[in-house]
Design a protein around this motif. Structure first.
Motif, PDB file in Angstrom:
ATOM      1  N   GLN A 154      66.419  49.831  22.635  1.00 16.83           N
ATOM      2  CA  GLN A 154      66.732  51.248  22.484  1.00 16.83           C
ATOM      3  C   GLN A 154      68.159  51.516  22.975  1.00 16.83           C
ATOM      4  N   SER A 155      68.609  52.738  22.718  1.00 13.78           N
ATOM      5  CA  SER A 155      69.953  53.139  23.159  1.00 13.78           C
ATOM      6  C   SER A 155      69.878  54.316  24.121  1.00 13.78           C
ATOM      7  N   ARG A 156      68.838  54.347  24.942  1.00 14.38           N
ATOM      8  CA  ARG A 156      68.642  55.470  25.851  1.00 14.38           C
ATOM      9  C   ARG A 156      69.231  55.214  27.227  1.00 14.38           C
ATOM     10  N   CYS A 210      64.638  40.674  34.797  1.00  9.91           N
ATOM     11  CA  CYS A 210      65.112  41.923  35.408  1.00  9.91           C
ATOM     12  C   CYS A 210      66.334  42.409  34.638  1.00  9.91           C
ATOM     13  N   LEU A 211      66.465  43.723  34.554  1.00 10.03           N
ATOM     14  CA  LEU A 211      67.560  44.324  33.802  1.00 10.03           C
ATOM     15  C   LEU A 211      68.183  45.431  34.628  1.00 10.03           C
ATOM     16  N   GLU A 212      69.483  45.343  34.823  1.00  9.73           N
ATOM     17  CA  GLU A 212      70.206  46.393  35.544  1.00  9.73           C
ATOM     18  C   GLU A 212      70.681  47.441  34.546  1.00  9.73           C
ATOM     19  N   ALA A 213      70.285  48.696  34.778  1.00 11.24           N
ATOM     20  CA  ALA A 213      70.578  49.764  33.824  1.00 11.24           C
ATOM     21  C   ALA A 213      70.640  51.091  34.553  1.00 11.24           C
ATOM     22  N   THR A 214      71.108  52.110  33.852  1.00 12.28           N
ATOM     23  CA  THR A 214      71.119  53.458  34.405  1.00 12.28           C
ATOM     24  C   THR A 214      69.704  54.052  34.338  1.00 12.28           C
ATOM     25  N   PRO A 215      69.356  54.962  35.245  1.00 16.23           N
ATOM     26  CA  PRO A 215      68.008  55.547  35.232  1.00 16.23           C
ATOM     27  C   PRO A 215      67.795  56.467  34.033  1.00 16.23           C
ATOM     28  N   LEU A 216      66.519  56.646  33.694  1.00 17.14           N
ATOM     29  CA  LEU A 216      66.137  57.639  32.689  1.00 17.14           C
ATOM     30  C   LEU A 216      65.815  58.951  33.382  1.00 17.14           C
TER      31      LEU A 216
END
Length: 402
Positions: A154-156, A210-216
């Motif tokens: 996704q691109s969220r 594990c994936l480092e990403a910005t929160p939703l």
């Protein structure tokens, strides 16, 4: 001569030859030792008259013969600890000597072997300590195969780094698929050890990913009211929204989102006050449904319900004990029929729906139990109860051909 001496000893102490093998060794050892002169005793200078008294009372009598002396040694050995031979100091290389030395050592002196073991344990702890991985400011760590895979597709979210466990064998296929997804999104891939992944997600079940990403974030209700919902606003479509009042457990929230997505709920709305945020634990509990399913939030739940009632929606609450509800009709979820848009309101884990929210509902739904319930286990988990209610209602929509 020796055989005659043995027979005399046996007769004296009343023993048989069968049991005297080791005894006889002690007898010979003791008698030989006693007959030896002192190692540093000076020789007598003037014969027997000037030497030490030979009798017990100094009368010059001759010493007793060897046989009684031998018998005394045997008797002493009978009174010894083992009953076989006189006790003696073990040689320095014997285990009992080492044990005695350890017991005689000072209490404050630690043996070298234990200190060496302590050094070895400390070294192993240092080796097991995971490497420190600095996170990007404002990011969070997703964990689990389904959440990470759906977040990559996704691109969220903004994605920073993908961490994969060093593996071989059957997991190579999963690893290669993640590498392809990350490469397509331009996300760097790092192969690390399991302990690094454990440290990243703080011991959660990460399944090697594990994936480092910005929160939703929650979406606002203004976005939900925009006219870009497609055919959801068509008059012939039965709409069902799920409203959550103060759900605090992330595992429950994730399970609720998973059931709502699976059973065809159109929107999920939560109250901002005393509600769980959209965390990586929620995403893992939802099996990644949070990554593809929008979740909305409101800071004024009662005004929202009043507005939807004015628009023609039916507001239906839920209750575990029908006797606790006043001024609102309670029916079984099996008897509920709906022919217009409906909102199902779910209360918190401990207290259920607040009294103010109950008074805004048109009806209350209850799940009939299958047996007489024991006190203390008269209700279901909130996520399980919601799944049952949603299935009962959403199956009607399927029967109507939607």
């Amino acid at each position: 001569m020796e055989q005659a001496l043995k027979s005399s000893v046996w007769r004296t102490v009343g023993l048989s030859p069968v049991n005297c093998g080791r005894w006889w060794w002690g007898v010979r050892y003791c008698s030989t030792w006693e007959q030896r002169p002192p190692p540093f005793a000076p020789p007598a200078a003037g014969g027997d008259e000037e030497g030490p008294p030979r009798g017990r009372n100094g009368s010059g009598q001759l010493p007793p013969p060897a046989l009684p002396e031998v018998s005394r040694a045997v008797a002493d050995s009978c009174a010894s600890h083992e009953g076989l031979a006189p006790q003696r100091q073990p040689p320095p290389w014997h285990k009992s000597y080492e044990r005695g030395a350890r017991q005689a050592a000072p209490a404050n002196r630690e043996p070298w072997s234990s200190r060496e073991g302590g050094f070895s344990k400390a070294r192993k702890r240092l080796e097991r300590k995971p490497l420190s991985i600095e996170r990007t400011k404002g990011s969070e760590i997703l964990f689990g195969i389904a959440p990470c895979s759906l977040a990559l597709s996704q691109s969220r979210r903004d994605l920073f780094r993908l961490f994969l466990k060093e593996s071989s064998g059957s997991r190579r296929l999963v690893t290669s698929e993640f590498v392809l997804q990350a490469t397509a999104r331009g996300v760097p891939v790092h192969h690390v050890k399991r302990r690094e992944l454990d440290a990243l997600c703080r011991g959660q079940v990460h399944q090697g990913v594990c994936l480092e990403a910005t929160p939703l974030r929650f979406k606002s209700l203004e976005e939900a009211e925009k006219p870009d919902l497609g055919d959801e606003e068509s008059p012939n479509r039965q709409l069902i929204w799920l409203v959550l009042e103060q759900i605090q457990d992330p595992m429950n929230l994730g399970a609720l989102l998973r059931s709502a997505y699976f059973l065809g709920v159109d929107r999920v709305v939560t109250s901002q006050r005393n509600s769980c945020p959209l965390t990586p634990t929620v995403s893992k509990a939802s099996s990644g449904a949070m990554e593809v399913f929008d979740v909305y939030s409101t800071d004024d739940l009662r005004s929202f319900l009043k507005a939807k009632t004015a628009e023609g929606w039916e507001v239906v609450g839920t209750v575990s004990k029908p006797e606790d509800v006043e001024n609102v009709p309670v029916i079984s979820c099996l008897a509920f029929r709906w022919n217009k848009p409906v909102i199902i309101v779910i209360g918190s884990e401990g207290d259920g729906l607040s009294l103010e929210t109950q008074l805004l509902c048109h009806r209350m739904l209850a799940i009939p139990p299958g047996r007489a319930l024991h006190p203390g286990i008269e209700s279901l988990n909130v996520s399980v109860a919601t799944g049952i209610l949603l299935h009962s209602i959403c199956s009607q929509k399927l029967r109507h051909g939607d």
